[in-house]
Design a protein around this motif. Structure first.
Motif, short mmCIF file in Angstrom:
data_model
loop_
_atom_site.label_atom_id
_atom_site.label_comp_id
_atom_site.label_asym_id
_atom_site.label_seq_id
_atom_site.Cartn_x
_atom_site.Cartn_y
_atom_site.Cartn_z
N HIS A 189 -10.48 27.67 -29.02
CA HIS A 189 -9.97 28.47 -30.13
C HIS A 189 -8.67 29.15 -29.74
O HIS A 189 -7.67 29.09 -30.46
N THR B 148 11.12 31.74 -35.55
CA THR B 148 10.05 31.28 -36.44
C THR B 148 9.37 32.44 -37.13
O THR B 148 9.04 32.38 -38.32
N LEU C 115 9.02 37.52 -45.34
CA LEU C 115 8.16 37.24 -46.50
C LEU C 115 7.05 38.27 -46.60
O LEU C 115 6.78 38.80 -47.70
N ASN D 105 -1.16 37.76 -49.28
CA ASN D 105 -1.11 36.31 -49.07
C ASN D 105 -1.99 35.96 -47.87
O ASN D 105 -1.64 36.22 -46.72
N GLU E 215 -2.85 33.11 -46.61
CA GLU E 215 -2.36 32.04 -45.73
C GLU E 215 -1.39 32.59 -44.70
O GLU E 215 -1.30 32.11 -43.58
N ALA F 59 -9.63 26.93 -35.97
CA ALA F 59 -8.48 27.80 -35.71
C ALA F 59 -7.27 27.32 -36.50
O ALA F 59 -6.43 28.12 -36.90
N ASP G 216 -0.54 30.43 -52.16
CA ASP G 216 -0.21 31.21 -50.96
C ASP G 216 0.32 30.30 -49.86
O ASP G 216 1.26 30.65 -49.15
N GLU H 252 3.82 29.24 -50.60
CA GLU H 252 4.71 30.38 -50.39
C GLU H 252 4.99 30.62 -48.91
O GLU H 252 6.11 30.99 -48.52
N THR H 253 3.98 30.37 -48.09
CA THR H 253 4.13 30.57 -46.65
C THR H 253 4.89 29.43 -46.00
O THR H 253 5.73 29.64 -45.12
N LEU I 208 9.27 28.33 -43.78
CA LEU I 208 9.23 27.59 -42.52
C LEU I 208 9.88 26.22 -42.67
O LEU I 208 10.63 25.76 -41.80
N LEU J 190 8.04 26.38 -33.92
CA LEU J 190 7.89 26.01 -35.32
C LEU J 190 6.82 24.94 -35.48
O LEU J 190 6.01 24.97 -36.41
N ARG K 256 4.29 24.53 -33.70
CA ARG K 256 2.98 25.14 -33.52
C ARG K 256 2.52 25.87 -34.76
O ARG K 256 1.33 25.90 -35.08
N VAL K 257 3.47 26.46 -35.47
CA VAL K 257 3.11 27.37 -36.55
C VAL K 257 2.96 26.67 -37.91
O VAL K 257 2.11 27.04 -38.71
N PRO L 90 1.86 25.02 -41.00
CA PRO L 90 0.50 24.67 -41.38
C PRO L 90 0.42 23.30 -42.02
O PRO L 90 -0.06 23.14 -43.15
N ARG M 18 -3.01 21.97 -42.92
CA ARG M 18 -3.56 22.65 -44.10
C ARG M 18 -2.99 22.04 -45.37
O ARG M 18 -3.67 21.91 -46.38
#
Lengths: 242, 242
Positions: free
Chosen positions: A71, A102, A109, A163, A165, B74, B98, B101-102, B106, B166, B168-169, B171, B174
Motif C-alpha cells: 500500500h 506536479t 485547484l 472534490n 478525487e 491504493a 471530480d 476536474e482533477t 495534470l 507526474l 506517479r500521480v 489517475p 481510474r
DNA sequence: TCAATCAATATTGTAGGACGATTTCCGCTG
DNA sequence: CAGCGGAAATCGTCCTACAATATTGATTGA
C-alpha cells in the motif's frame, strides 16, 4: 521490553472499549504507524525496513506488514526492491522539483475549490484553525507537530473544496518526505516566509476569493522552489536505487 | 491476460547507471492482470473479486493476491470492504466529474511539458505513433485496444515531458474505469470528436507549442465533460457502499 | 596487503494451512 | 411476512515452510 499493546487478540469477550477504536485493520494501523513515523522523525528517508525488525517492533505478522508495504509503495512512501526489501523513499533534487511542479496545479485547484465552497461559518472556522495551528507549531519549531499540522491544513483545504478525487490524487505523503528531508536545515527566514504562505492561502479561502487563493498558492510554491534552490546540495542524495 | 516476462539477468557485472531490477513478481503480474482485464472488459466496474476465485483462476497464493489488491486499492482501482471483499471500483456521476476536474490540470501540465521537451525526431515519431494508434483502434471500434492505446498515449505524453512524479500521480487507471463504463454507450459523434482531440494534442506537442497543447487538452476535457453530461443517467450507479 | 572468488548466512518471495471474526444466506417460528 | 437464529461462506490475521536472491565473510592467489 515488549510493547504492551499486543493484546486484543486472545481476549475471549470483546470489550466495548476495543470495539470503539477498532474500525481499523492491522494493515492500516501499520501503514499509519509508518507514515506518521516519517513525519515524527522515527523513520527517515532512505532507511531500510527489514521485515523481521518491523514485525517484531509492531507486533504483527509478516503477511500484514507486506500488505501495508504494498500500500505504501503504491503511494510512493516506501520503495520496494525485489529481494532487497523496503526503504523509506528518498527524493533527489530532480524528483523534488518534479514533485513541486506536479503538486502545484493540484494545490491551486484545491484552493480555488475551497474558496468557492467556503460558505459556512463552520468551514471558515476550520480553515482558520488549520492555518493557525501551522503557525503555532511552526513558530515553536516543533518539527513533527508542524508536519502533522501542515498535512491537516491541506486535508482541510481539500475537504472544504469537496472534490473527493483530489484527496486521492494529491501526493501529500510524498511531500512529507520532502519536508522531512528539508525541514531541519532551512533558514529561519525561509521558514517564516513559508509559514506566512499558509495564512495567506487561508485568508483568501475564507474571503471566498478563488482567484486570490489561486495566486496565494502560486506564490507559496514559488517561495518553496526558491527555498529548494538555496539548499545545500548535500541535502539530496545522489540518485541511487532505493 | 498475458504475463509479460522479461527476465533481464544482470549477472555479476554492476551497471553504474540506474537501469536496474525489473523482474516481475507474482504480485505485479496479478495487478497487471486485473488492470488490463478492466480495459479488456474481463472485469467490469462493480464486480466482486472473491479471493478464492481469483487465486484459483490465476494460480497464485492468497497472500500474493492480497498484496496485489492492497496495491490496486491504493490506486483506486479496486475498493476493499472489510469482511466483504474486493470490488472493481465504480464511479458515480459525482466522482466522474471530480475525476475530470482533477485530471485536467495534470493533463494540461503533461501536455505543456511534452511540448517543451519534444525536441528529437524520435520523440516526435513516438508521439505521432501513439496518436495514430488511438485513431485506428477508435475507428475500428476495438474497445479493449482503444483503451490500451489511450493509456499508451498518456504514458507517452508524460514520458516525453520527463516529469517522473507526474507519472506517479496521474489517475489514469481510474479514468480507465470511467472509460470502461462509458465507452460502449457514447454516440458515434461523441466518439469521433473525442478521437480528434488526441490528434490535436499530439499535433501541438509535435509543433513544440506548449500554449497550444495546453489549449488542446482544455478543449478535449470540455468535450469529455459535454459527453458525460449527455449520457443517460443509468450509466452511473447510485452511490452504494462498494 | 589487497583484490577476486566462492561458500555460508540472512532476507525476501511465494505457497499453503489454521482459526477467529464478520457477513451473508436460508430456513424456521410466530 | 417480519423477525430470529443458525449454517455456510468469506475475510482478516497469524503461522510455518521452502525456494530465490542478496549480503556477508572467509579463503585463496598475486
Amino acid at each position: 521490553m515488549r510493547p504492551t499493546k499486543k493484546n486484543t487478540r486472545a481476549g475471549s469477550g470483546k470489550t466495548p472499549a476495543a470495539a470503539i477504536t477498532d474500525a481499523e485493520s492491522v494493515t492500516d494501523r501499520v501503514a499509519d504507524a509508518i507514515t506518521s513515523g516519517i513525519r515524527a522523525g522515527t523513520f527517515v528517508p532512505g532507511q531500510h525496513l527489514p521485515e523481521s525488525a518491523i514485525t517484531l517492533r509492531l507486533g504483527i505478522s509478516r503477511g500484514s506488514l507486506r500488505e501495508a508495504l504494498k500500500h505504501l509503495a503504491a503511494a510512493g512512501i516506501v520503495t520496494l526492491n525485489r529481494f532487497r526489501g523496503a526503504y523509506i523513499s528518498t527524493l533527489d533534487l530532480r524528483s523534488t522539483l518534479d514533485l513541486l511542479e506536479t503538486l502545484e496545479p493540484l494545490a491551486r485547484l484545491a484552493a480555488r475549490l475551497a474558496a468557492e465552497h467556503c460558505d459556512t461559518n463552520e468551514k471558515r472556522r476550520r480553515m482558520k484553525a488549520a492555518a493557525d495551528a501551522i503557525d503555532v507549531a511552526g513558530r515553536n519549531r516543533a518539527r513533527a507537530e508542524y508536519l502533522e499540522r501542515r498535512r491537516h491544513f491541506y486535508d482541510t483545504l481539500v475537504e472544504i473544496g469537496g472534490n473527493t478525487e483530489l484527496a486521492r490524487v494529491m501526493p501529500l505523503s510524498r511531500t512529507d518526505l520532502f519536508r522531512a528531508q528539508v525541514e531541519r536545515i532551512q533558514t529561519e527566514r525561509q521558514r517564516a516566509l513559508h509559514l506566512a504562505g499558509y495564512s495567506r492561502i487561508a485568508a483568501a479561502v475564507i474571503a471566498r476569493d478563488p482567484a486570490a487563493a489561486d495566486r496565494a498558492v502560486q506564490r507559496h510554491f514559488a517561495g518553496t522552489r526558491q527555498t529548494v534552490a538555496e539548499l545545500p546540495a548535500d541535502v539530496f542524495p545522489s540518485q541511487r536505487r532505493r
